[in-house]
Design a protein around this motif. Sequence first.
Motif, PDB file in Angstrom:
ATOM      1  N   THR A  32       0.829  -1.196   0.000  1.00  8.91           N
ATOM      2  CA  THR A  32       0.000   0.000   0.000  1.00  8.91           C
ATOM      3  C   THR A  32       0.864   1.247   0.000  1.00  8.91           C
ATOM      4  O   THR A  32       2.035   1.198   0.349  1.00  8.91           O
ATOM      5  CB  THR A  32      -0.911   0.061   1.251  1.00  8.91           C
ATOM      6  OG1 THR A  32      -0.078   0.228   2.397  1.00  8.91           O
ATOM      7  CG2 THR A  32      -1.753  -1.186   1.387  1.00  8.91           C
ATOM      8  N   ALA A  58     -11.898   1.563   6.992  1.00  9.98           N
ATOM      9  CA  ALA A  58     -12.355   1.105   5.680  1.00  9.98           C
ATOM     10  C   ALA A  58     -11.226   1.107   4.652  1.00  9.98           C
ATOM     11  O   ALA A  58     -11.134   0.205   3.809  1.00  9.98           O
ATOM     12  CB  ALA A  58     -13.512   1.980   5.202  1.00  9.98           C
ATOM     13  N   TRP A  59     -10.351   2.103   4.720  1.00  7.13           N
ATOM     14  CA  TRP A  59      -9.235   2.171   3.774  1.00  7.13           C
ATOM     15  C   TRP A  59      -8.266   1.012   4.013  1.00  7.13           C
ATOM     16  O   TRP A  59      -7.812   0.339   3.090  1.00  7.13           O
ATOM     17  CB  TRP A  59      -8.519   3.505   3.893  1.00  7.13           C
ATOM     18  CG  TRP A  59      -7.533   3.798   2.805  1.00  7.13           C
ATOM     19  CD1 TRP A  59      -7.277   3.047   1.677  1.00  7.13           C
ATOM     20  CD2 TRP A  59      -6.667   4.910   2.726  1.00  7.13           C
ATOM     21  NE1 TRP A  59      -6.306   3.633   0.921  1.00  7.13           N
ATOM     22  CE2 TRP A  59      -5.915   4.784   1.539  1.00  7.13           C
ATOM     23  CE3 TRP A  59      -6.446   6.004   3.537  1.00  7.13           C
ATOM     24  CZ2 TRP A  59      -4.967   5.714   1.158  1.00  7.13           C
ATOM     25  CZ3 TRP A  59      -5.500   6.935   3.145  1.00  7.13           C
ATOM     26  CH2 TRP A  59      -4.771   6.787   1.963  1.00  7.13           C
ATOM     27  N   ASP A  61      -9.026  -1.854   5.333  1.00  9.77           N
ATOM     28  CA  ASP A  61      -9.716  -3.061   4.887  1.00  9.77           C
ATOM     29  C   ASP A  61      -9.568  -3.229   3.375  1.00  9.77           C
ATOM     30  O   ASP A  61      -9.207  -4.298   2.891  1.00  9.77           O
ATOM     31  CB  ASP A  61     -11.191  -2.992   5.274  1.00  9.77           C
ATOM     32  CG  ASP A  61     -11.991  -4.155   4.732  1.00  9.77           C
ATOM     33  OD1 ASP A  61     -11.501  -5.308   4.781  1.00  9.77           O
ATOM     34  OD2 ASP A  61     -13.119  -3.922   4.258  1.00  9.77           O
ATOM     35  N   GLN A  62      -9.809  -2.169   2.655  1.00 11.76           N
ATOM     36  CA  GLN A  62      -9.719  -2.213   1.190  1.00 11.76           C
ATOM     37  C   GLN A  62      -8.302  -2.548   0.731  1.00 11.76           C
ATOM     38  O   GLN A  62      -8.096  -3.348  -0.169  1.00 11.76           O
ATOM     39  CB  GLN A  62     -10.153  -0.874   0.601  1.00 11.76           C
ATOM     40  CG  GLN A  62     -10.052  -0.816  -0.902  1.00 11.76           C
ATOM     41  CD  GLN A  62     -10.445   0.557  -1.417  1.00 11.76           C
ATOM     42  OE1 GLN A  62     -11.153   1.309  -0.766  1.00 11.76           O
ATOM     43  NE2 GLN A  62      -9.987   0.897  -2.601  1.00 11.76           N
ATOM     44  N   GLU A  63      -7.311  -1.939   1.357  1.00 13.11           N
ATOM     45  CA  GLU A  63      -5.924  -2.135   0.942  1.00 13.11           C
ATOM     46  C   GLU A  63      -5.332  -3.455   1.420  1.00 13.11           C
ATOM     47  O   GLU A  63      -4.528  -4.069   0.718  1.00 13.11           O
ATOM     48  CB  GLU A  63      -5.059  -0.984   1.474  1.00 13.11           C
ATOM     49  CG  GLU A  63      -5.378   0.355   0.844  1.00 13.11           C
ATOM     50  CD  GLU A  63      -4.987   0.428  -0.618  1.00 13.11           C
ATOM     51  OE1 GLU A  63      -3.928  -0.111  -0.982  1.00 13.11           O
ATOM     52  OE2 GLU A  63      -5.753   1.023  -1.393  1.00 13.11           O
ATOM     53  N   ALA A  65      -7.072  -6.313   2.519  1.00  6.29           N
ATOM     54  CA  ALA A  65      -7.843  -7.536   2.264  1.00  6.29           C
ATOM     55  C   ALA A  65      -7.198  -8.454   1.231  1.00  6.29           C
ATOM     56  O   ALA A  65      -7.080  -9.660   1.482  1.00  6.29           O
ATOM     57  CB  ALA A  65      -9.281  -7.195   1.879  1.00  6.29           C
ATOM     58  N   GLY A  92     -14.704  -0.901   9.271  1.00 12.59           N
ATOM     59  CA  GLY A  92     -13.829  -1.450   8.235  1.00 12.59           C
ATOM     60  C   GLY A  92     -12.835  -2.440   8.816  1.00 12.59           C
ATOM     61  O   GLY A  92     -12.596  -3.512   8.243  1.00 12.59           O
ATOM     62  N   ARG A  95     -14.704  -5.555   9.735  1.00 12.13           N
ATOM     63  CA  ARG A  95     -15.000  -6.309   8.514  1.00 12.13           C
ATOM     64  C   ARG A  95     -13.785  -7.154   8.108  1.00 12.13           C
ATOM     65  O   ARG A  95     -13.915  -8.313   7.726  1.00 12.13           O
ATOM     66  CB  ARG A  95     -15.408  -5.357   7.387  1.00 12.13           C
ATOM     67  CG  ARG A  95     -15.824  -6.051   6.119  1.00 12.13           C
ATOM     68  CD  ARG A  95     -16.400  -5.108   5.056  1.00 12.13           C
ATOM     69  NE  ARG A  95     -15.746  -3.819   4.964  1.00 12.13           N
ATOM     70  CZ  ARG A  95     -16.294  -2.659   5.365  1.00 12.13           C
ATOM     71  NH1 ARG A  95     -17.494  -2.629   5.893  1.00 12.13           N
ATOM     72  NH2 ARG A  95     -15.631  -1.526   5.233  1.00 12.13           N
TER      73      ARG A  95
END
Length: 153
Positions: A32, A58-59, A61-63, A65, A92, A95
């Motif tokens: 990232t 959330a960021w 989590d997105q990066e 995952a 996030g 999650r």
Amino acid sequence: MASGAGLRHRATALLITLRERRGTLLDWETGTADFTFGLRHRVVNGTDVLAFWGELDAWADQELAPRVTALLDRAGPRVVTDLRGVTFMDAGGLRLLVRIRRQVDRDRGTLWLVPGSARNRRLLRITALDRVFTIPASAPVPCERTGARSGFG
């Protein structure tokens, strides 16, 4: 209040500025370009340890995952998720933890969660996730934090 596009533009400009001053900010372990969170992976006595640090939002989590999924695809049957380095967690981050739980369950593995701070324990209790995860009284494998961290922050 700034729009989402405006915030992304400012964040991109900040990253470009920081890159010009310090070189790339790409975290070699997570892949990232963020330095407010990270993940260290190691194997201790046959147990895969995923040690997160920083802000799990959330960021993150997105990066993280895709990286977590790839690590768990190659992981052994025992996994520890270490949150002692996590300074902030929201939906996030939760999650991401649930995603880890599901993948380990699917692979018929064993997962332990080391929440670390009282804040993390409280969040898990409020969301009833403390009933979903196995939270040992002490870390099941040595999860000590070394002085070196991946990324910046």
